[in-house]
Design a protein around this motif. Structure first.
Motif, PDB file in Angstrom:
ATOM      1  N   ALA A  35       0.833  -1.199   0.000  1.00 55.09           N
ATOM      2  CA  ALA A  35       0.000   0.000   0.000  1.00 55.09           C
ATOM      3  C   ALA A  35       0.868   1.249   0.000  1.00 55.09           C
ATOM      4  O   ALA A  35       0.581   2.229  -0.690  1.00 55.09           O
ATOM      5  CB  ALA A  35      -0.926   0.002   1.213  1.00 55.09           C
ATOM      6  N   ARG A  36       1.957   1.207   0.780  1.00 58.25           N
ATOM      7  CA  ARG A  36       2.913   2.311   0.849  1.00 58.25           C
ATOM      8  C   ARG A  36       4.286   1.730   1.150  1.00 58.25           C
ATOM      9  O   ARG A  36       4.403   0.676   1.766  1.00 58.25           O
ATOM     10  CB  ARG A  36       2.519   3.317   1.936  1.00 58.25           C
ATOM     11  N   PHE A  37       5.312   2.446   0.719  1.00 60.34           N
ATOM     12  CA  PHE A  37       6.679   1.954   0.907  1.00 60.34           C
ATOM     13  C   PHE A  37       7.529   3.103   1.427  1.00 60.34           C
ATOM     14  O   PHE A  37       7.650   4.145   0.777  1.00 60.34           O
ATOM     15  CB  PHE A  37       7.233   1.443  -0.426  1.00 60.34           C
ATOM     16  N   CYS A  38       8.106   2.929   2.618  1.00 55.68           N
ATOM     17  CA  CYS A  38       8.875   4.000   3.257  1.00 55.68           C
ATOM     18  C   CYS A  38      10.294   3.526   3.562  1.00 55.68           C
ATOM     19  O   CYS A  38      10.487   2.423   4.081  1.00 55.68           O
ATOM     20  CB  CYS A  38       8.180   4.447   4.544  1.00 55.68           C
ATOM     21  N   VAL A  39      11.274   4.354   3.231  1.00 52.33           N
ATOM     22  CA  VAL A  39      12.678   4.070   3.530  1.00 52.33           C
ATOM     23  C   VAL A  39      13.198   5.162   4.462  1.00 52.33           C
ATOM     24  O   VAL A  39      13.047   6.355   4.180  1.00 52.33           O
ATOM     25  CB  VAL A  39      13.532   4.029   2.247  1.00 52.33           C
ATOM     26  N   ILE A  40      13.793   4.752   5.577  1.00 54.81           N
ATOM     27  CA  ILE A  40      14.336   5.705   6.549  1.00 54.81           C
ATOM     28  C   ILE A  40      15.835   5.468   6.691  1.00 54.81           C
ATOM     29  O   ILE A  40      16.273   4.334   6.912  1.00 54.81           O
ATOM     30  CB  ILE A  40      13.660   5.552   7.923  1.00 54.81           C
ATOM     31  N   THR A  41      16.623   6.521   6.534  1.00 54.97           N
ATOM     32  CA  THR A  41      18.065   6.442   6.744  1.00 54.97           C
ATOM     33  C   THR A  41      18.461   7.439   7.829  1.00 54.97           C
ATOM     34  O   THR A  41      17.692   8.341   8.174  1.00 54.97           O
ATOM     35  CB  THR A  41      18.843   6.754   5.451  1.00 54.97           C
ATOM     36  N   ALA A  42      19.656   7.268   8.356  1.00 56.37           N
ATOM     37  CA  ALA A  42      20.141   8.160   9.413  1.00 56.37           C
ATOM     38  C   ALA A  42      21.414   8.862   8.963  1.00 56.37           C
ATOM     39  O   ALA A  42      22.416   8.208   8.655  1.00 56.37           O
ATOM     40  CB  ALA A  42      20.399   7.383  10.701  1.00 56.37           C
ATOM     41  N   ASP A  43      21.351  10.182   8.882  1.00 52.97           N
ATOM     42  CA  ASP A  43      22.509  11.040   8.596  1.00 52.97           C
ATOM     43  C   ASP A  43      23.121  10.817   7.216  1.00 52.97           C
ATOM     44  O   ASP A  43      24.276  11.173   6.978  1.00 52.97           O
ATOM     45  CB  ASP A  43      23.589  10.856   9.669  1.00 52.97           C
ATOM     46  N   THR A  44      22.357  10.241   6.284  1.00 55.52           N
ATOM     47  CA  THR A  44      22.874  10.066   4.928  1.00 55.52           C
ATOM     48  C   THR A  44      23.207  11.406   4.283  1.00 55.52           C
ATOM     49  O   THR A  44      24.176  11.529   3.534  1.00 55.52           O
ATOM     50  CB  THR A  44      21.848   9.311   4.059  1.00 55.52           C
ATOM     51  N   PHE A  45      22.414  12.433   4.584  1.00 59.26           N
ATOM     52  CA  PHE A  45      22.637  13.757   4.002  1.00 59.26           C
ATOM     53  C   PHE A  45      23.213  14.738   5.024  1.00 59.26           C
ATOM     54  O   PHE A  45      23.090  15.951   4.862  1.00 59.26           O
ATOM     55  CB  PHE A  45      21.331  14.308   3.423  1.00 59.26           C
ATOM     56  N   ALA A  46      23.842  14.211   6.056  1.00 62.94           N
ATOM     57  CA  ALA A  46      24.424  15.079   7.082  1.00 62.94           C
ATOM     58  C   ALA A  46      25.475  16.001   6.474  1.00 62.94           C
ATOM     59  O   ALA A  46      26.281  15.585   5.637  1.00 62.94           O
ATOM     60  CB  ALA A  46      25.047  14.236   8.189  1.00 62.94           C
ATOM     61  N   GLU A  47      25.476  17.246   6.895  1.00 67.82           N
ATOM     62  CA  GLU A  47      26.413  18.239   6.373  1.00 67.82           C
ATOM     63  C   GLU A  47      27.508  18.591   7.377  1.00 67.82           C
ATOM     64  O   GLU A  47      28.442  19.314   7.033  1.00 67.82           O
ATOM     65  CB  GLU A  47      25.649  19.511   5.987  1.00 67.82           C
ATOM     66  N   GLU A  48      27.390  18.091   8.601  1.00 71.84           N
ATOM     67  CA  GLU A  48      28.355  18.445   9.634  1.00 71.84           C
ATOM     68  C   GLU A  48      29.690  17.742   9.393  1.00 71.84           C
ATOM     69  O   GLU A  48      29.747  16.516   9.289  1.00 71.84           O
ATOM     70  CB  GLU A  48      27.811  18.063  11.017  1.00 71.84           C
ATOM     71  N   ARG A  49      30.746  18.506   9.316  1.00 77.45           N
ATOM     72  CA  ARG A  49      32.072  17.959   9.018  1.00 77.45           C
ATOM     73  C   ARG A  49      32.503  16.916  10.047  1.00 77.45           C
ATOM     74  O   ARG A  49      33.066  15.875   9.698  1.00 77.45           O
ATOM     75  CB  ARG A  49      33.093  19.100   8.969  1.00 77.45           C
ATOM     76  N   GLU A  50      32.194  17.182  11.327  1.00 79.19           N
ATOM     77  CA  GLU A  50      32.694  16.304  12.380  1.00 79.19           C
ATOM     78  C   GLU A  50      32.138  14.886  12.287  1.00 79.19           C
ATOM     79  O   GLU A  50      32.841  13.915  12.574  1.00 79.19           O
ATOM     80  CB  GLU A  50      32.395  16.897  13.761  1.00 79.19           C
ATOM     81  N   ILE A  51      30.884  14.743  11.860  1.00 78.68           N
ATOM     82  CA  ILE A  51      30.312  13.397  11.787  1.00 78.68           C
ATOM     83  C   ILE A  51      30.917  12.616  10.625  1.00 78.68           C
ATOM     84  O   ILE A  51      31.121  11.402  10.703  1.00 78.68           O
ATOM     85  CB  ILE A  51      28.771  13.450  11.687  1.00 78.68           C
ATOM     86  N   HIS A  52      31.257  13.313   9.544  1.00 78.08           N
ATOM     87  CA  HIS A  52      31.922  12.645   8.422  1.00 78.08           C
ATOM     88  C   HIS A  52      33.335  12.212   8.814  1.00 78.08           C
ATOM     89  O   HIS A  52      33.795  11.133   8.428  1.00 78.08           O
ATOM     90  CB  HIS A  52      31.964  13.573   7.209  1.00 78.08           C
ATOM     91  N   GLU A  53      34.021  13.062   9.566  1.00 77.68           N
ATOM     92  CA  GLU A  53      35.371  12.709  10.001  1.00 77.68           C
ATOM     93  C   GLU A  53      35.345  11.542  10.979  1.00 77.68           C
ATOM     94  O   GLU A  53      36.254  10.707  10.991  1.00 77.68           O
ATOM     95  CB  GLU A  53      36.039  13.927  10.632  1.00 77.68           C
ATOM     96  N   GLU A  54      34.300  11.462  11.791  1.00 69.41           N
ATOM     97  CA  GLU A  54      34.205  10.393  12.781  1.00 69.41           C
ATOM     98  C   GLU A  54      33.837   9.053  12.155  1.00 69.41           C
ATOM     99  O   GLU A  54      34.425   8.017  12.477  1.00 69.41           O
ATOM    100  CB  GLU A  54      33.164  10.757  13.841  1.00 69.41           C
ATOM    101  N   LEU A  55      32.886   9.060  11.219  1.00 65.91           N
ATOM    102  CA  LEU A  55      32.345   7.810  10.686  1.00 65.91           C
ATOM    103  C   LEU A  55      32.877   7.444   9.309  1.00 65.91           C
ATOM    104  O   LEU A  55      32.766   6.293   8.887  1.00 65.91           O
ATOM    105  CB  LEU A  55      30.814   7.891  10.637  1.00 65.91           C
ATOM    106  N   GLY A  56      33.425   8.416   8.582  1.00 67.69           N
ATOM    107  CA  GLY A  56      33.975   8.122   7.265  1.00 67.69           C
ATOM    108  C   GLY A  56      32.908   7.659   6.287  1.00 67.69           C
ATOM    109  O   GLY A  56      31.746   8.069   6.347  1.00 67.69           O
ATOM    110  N   LEU A  57      33.301   6.748   5.393  1.00 68.84           N
ATOM    111  CA  LEU A  57      32.396   6.295   4.339  1.00 68.84           C
ATOM    112  C   LEU A  57      31.180   5.552   4.872  1.00 68.84           C
ATOM    113  O   LEU A  57      30.148   5.475   4.203  1.00 68.84           O
ATOM    114  CB  LEU A  57      33.146   5.388   3.365  1.00 68.84           C
ATOM    115  N   GLY A  58      31.305   4.984   6.075  1.00 72.12           N
ATOM    116  CA  GLY A  58      30.176   4.259   6.639  1.00 72.12           C
ATOM    117  C   GLY A  58      28.934   5.115   6.764  1.00 72.12           C
ATOM    118  O   GLY A  58      27.813   4.601   6.759  1.00 72.12           O
ATOM    119  N   LEU A  59      29.121   6.428   6.845  1.00 71.73           N
ATOM    120  CA  LEU A  59      27.988   7.331   7.012  1.00 71.73           C
ATOM    121  C   LEU A  59      27.070   7.323   5.793  1.00 71.73           C
ATOM    122  O   LEU A  59      25.857   7.497   5.920  1.00 71.73           O
ATOM    123  CB  LEU A  59      28.495   8.752   7.276  1.00 71.73           C
TER     124      LEU A  59
END
Length: 233
Positions: free
Chosen positions: A6-30
């Motif tokens: 009937a409906r299809f929903c996809v939820i991701t976490a921080d895929t579009f995060a813009e904060e530099r620190e989270i990218h530096e902490e998690l790398g490509l896994g983000l």
């Protein structure tokens, strides 16, 4: 195609995060699940039910979970937008019209240096390479090198005609094209490649998994124009 969905929903976490620190902490896994964004865009054409993409943040506060739930169960808006539900608000993805830019002067390719294309042994990478070469032919006087990056540097039988066409056009223009080994899903591999072509790297076309390279050189990068606009919950 019939479906029981009937409906299809996809939820991701921080895929579009813009904060530099989270990218530096998690790398490509983000951005491991970033491909789900494109999959949802495709699914809207192929699956006969509404498809909703929601990106939230890992540290979403408890009092804001209700906005995430509302986004899932609000039938009137479900499937119409890709949204981000954050502690600071609700953001809706908007595509920018290309019309204001159509009459701008043509973007000039670099005169020399190295242009890198990730996914360089695949169909999309080879098509992009062909476009760059045809543009170089029209603009004239270009003597850069195009490096088509991939893990294997092997061209499939299906893509071989495209690669041969790229080679032929490049030879006629005096431009060097070559398959180069680089695993763009590996930080170490990208760093090694960047080091090997520094300071001659003048441009790149990047797939989502290789966006980490954007921060380490200042050449032109192709990006699809879009923006997240704030909306009320």
């Amino acid at each position: 195609m019939d479906t029981l969905l009937a409906r299809f929903c996809v939820i991701t976490a921080d895929t579009f995060a813009e904060e530099r620190e989270i990218h530096e902490e998690l790398g490509l896994g983000l951005i491991t699940n970033a491909t789900l964004f494109g999959a949802c865009n495709t699914a809207r054409y192929e699956v006969p039910c509404p498809v909703q993409f929601i990106d939230t943040e890992w540290a979403l506060r408890t009092e804001n979970v209700k906005y995430l739930v509302a986004e899932i169960f609000r039938h009137a808006s479900f499937g119409h937008n890709s949204v981000r539900i954050l502690n600071k608000g609700r953001y809706v993805l908007r595509q920018m019209s290309c019309k204001p830019y159509l009459n701008n002067p043509e973007w000039q390719l670099p005169e020399d240096g190295v242009i890198a294309i990730s996914g360089g042994n695949g169909a999309l990478g080879l098509v992009m390479g062909g476009w760059i070469l045809r543009t170089a032919k029209r603009q004239g006087g270009k003597k850069f090198t195009i490096k088509f990056l991939s893990r294997s540097c092997k061209i499939s039988d299906q893509n071989m005609p495209n690669w041969q066409e790229v080679q032929s056009l490049a030879a006629s223009l005096g431009i060097t094209v070559e398959q180069a080994k680089c695993d763009v899903s590996s930080q170490e591999s990208v760093d090694q490649f960047i080091s090997s072509v520094t300071p001659n790297l003048t441009g790149a076309t990047l797939e989502p998994e290789s966006l980490l390279a954007v921060s380490v050189f200042s050449g032109p990068v192709y990006c699809k124009p879009s923006c997240w606009q704030p909306h009320l919950p």
